[in-house]
Design an enzyme around this catalytic site. Sequence first.
Site, PDB file in Angstrom:
ATOM      1  N   SER A 189     -10.580  -6.096   9.850  1.00  0.00           N
ATOM      2  CA  SER A 189     -11.887  -5.619   9.425  1.00  0.00           C
ATOM      3  C   SER A 189     -12.545  -6.709   8.601  1.00  0.00           C
ATOM      4  CB  SER A 189     -11.769  -4.324   8.609  1.00  0.00           C
ATOM      5  OG  SER A 189     -11.109  -4.571   7.389  1.00  0.00           O
ATOM      6  N   GLU A 244      -7.086  -0.384  14.962  1.00  0.00           N
ATOM      7  CA  GLU A 244      -7.607  -1.442  14.106  1.00  0.00           C
ATOM      8  C   GLU A 244      -6.572  -2.537  13.852  1.00  0.00           C
ATOM      9  OE1 GLU A 244      -8.530  -2.288   9.438  1.00  0.00           O
ATOM     10  OE2 GLU A 244      -8.503  -0.199  10.105  1.00  0.00           O
ATOM     11  N   ARG A 258       0.834  -1.191   0.000  1.00  0.00           N
ATOM     12  CA  ARG A 258       0.000   0.000   0.000  1.00  0.00           C
ATOM     13  C   ARG A 258       0.875   1.250   0.000  1.00  0.00           C
ATOM     14  NH1 ARG A 258      -4.917  -1.778   4.181  1.00  0.00           N
ATOM     15  NH2 ARG A 258      -5.453  -3.680   3.028  1.00  0.00           N
ATOM     16  N   ARG A 264       1.769   1.488  10.298  1.00  0.00           N
ATOM     17  CA  ARG A 264       1.333   1.906   8.960  1.00  0.00           C
ATOM     18  C   ARG A 264       2.543   1.826   8.028  1.00  0.00           C
ATOM     19  NH1 ARG A 264      -3.156   5.201   7.697  1.00  0.00           N
ATOM     20  NH2 ARG A 264      -3.346   5.781   9.884  1.00  0.00           N
ATOM     21  N   ARG A 293       0.670  -5.956  11.439  1.00  0.00           N
ATOM     22  CA  ARG A 293       0.322  -4.977  12.473  1.00  0.00           C
ATOM     23  C   ARG A 293       0.031  -5.637  13.818  1.00  0.00           C
ATOM     24  NH1 ARG A 293      -4.100  -0.134  11.842  1.00  0.00           N
ATOM     25  NH2 ARG A 293      -2.500   0.622  10.416  1.00  0.00           N
TER      26      ARG A 293
END
Length: 427
Positions: free
Chosen positions: A351, A348, A261, A276, A387
């Site tokens: 999800s 988070e 990403r 991140r 993460r």
Amino acid sequence: MIDLQRLRDEPDVFKASQRARGADESLVDDVLSADAARRSALTAFEAARAQQKSFGKQVAQAAGEEKAALVAEAQELSARVKALQADADDAEFAFDTLLRRLPNLIIEGVPSGGEDDSVEIRSEGTPRDFTADGFEPKDHVELGESLRAIDTQRGAKVSGARFYYLTGFGARLELAMLTMALDTVEAHGFIPTITPTLVKPEVMAGTGFLGEHADEIYRLEADDLYLVGTSEVPLAGFHMDEIVDLSDGPKRYAGWSPCYRREAGSYGKDTRGILRVHQFQKVEMFSYVRTEDAEAEHARMLAVEEDMLAKCELAYRIVDIAAGDLGDSAARKFDTEAWIPTQGTYRELTSTSNCTTFQARRLKIRERVESGTRPVATLNGTVANTRWLVALLENHQQADGSVRIPEALRPYMGGMTAYGPNGPIHS
């Protein structure tokens, strides 16, 4: 892609969805106008083409001067047909362009608004009180460096900001966690899958990732391929252009892949550590189900994620994500957020999204029913990713600088119960 017939029948429902997302509701009217123009242009073209075919028979039967006159008229008609076909093609393109801008219709009950309007459904577990343990917790970067598990400095030296190395205990811990995640989803009926990480534009577009968040994606222009940010993309493309058999229940897959990403727009956010980053590992669930079963499958995926969080002994909460914070393809999304001690908040980790028929319509994935075929529903959910190391290290650290291994993870770590500055601990 949304259900066009429903859009025609219930435009106000789609406008309400757009308002909840904080998006432009006039797009609904624009799509409907383009649809009307497209159908009108196609009707005119088909009528002219039918006339052309009929006229051709008259020309064939004529003779002499009459035939010469008819041939000239046929040439004029042919030119008109070509012009009408061009108009129809242009109208089709304009319609398709607008339709692809319209995000999925949200499910009733999704909170309206943006990121700050998401709603906590419940929390599980109690955040650890380090005051009672008598020491100040270190963040995952300090822990990772002291345990020679994470090296962000060399990652930046070699690849730039937001890259890292996992070494020794860090590499072992990630592999153990992801392997446990794969075992967990397999026990819940998902087929383990190693997926491609480069996909064609039509697959990336079909999953809805080339909309307003296209700047998050790495593109290899020379090959016209995209690096995936989640194995959801290749798993969605797995049955592209197919009729799938769901008579025995949903088709469930679990993809393990590296993910990439660009993190565009995140300048200054989470610059320390591995919360991140541009590259990470992930295990992702993906299901193809009948539309009637989509919400039940969504709950099932959430339960799998909670199973994994419980195995990692993490305090967490579940959040119903507000409409304005959903991606284009999601009709509803639940996040699970783990407590991060040094930040004093939940962040988070996973999800899970119900995409209803949005992706399947774009990718032409259908099932057979008595009346013919219809689009299936698709859902996705993360089980574990890099993460998670942040939460594992920070929540399970000890006063002596070691990190305790959750019991469920120990078999994947060779029976290790903890890891400290001097190496593995077995006790």
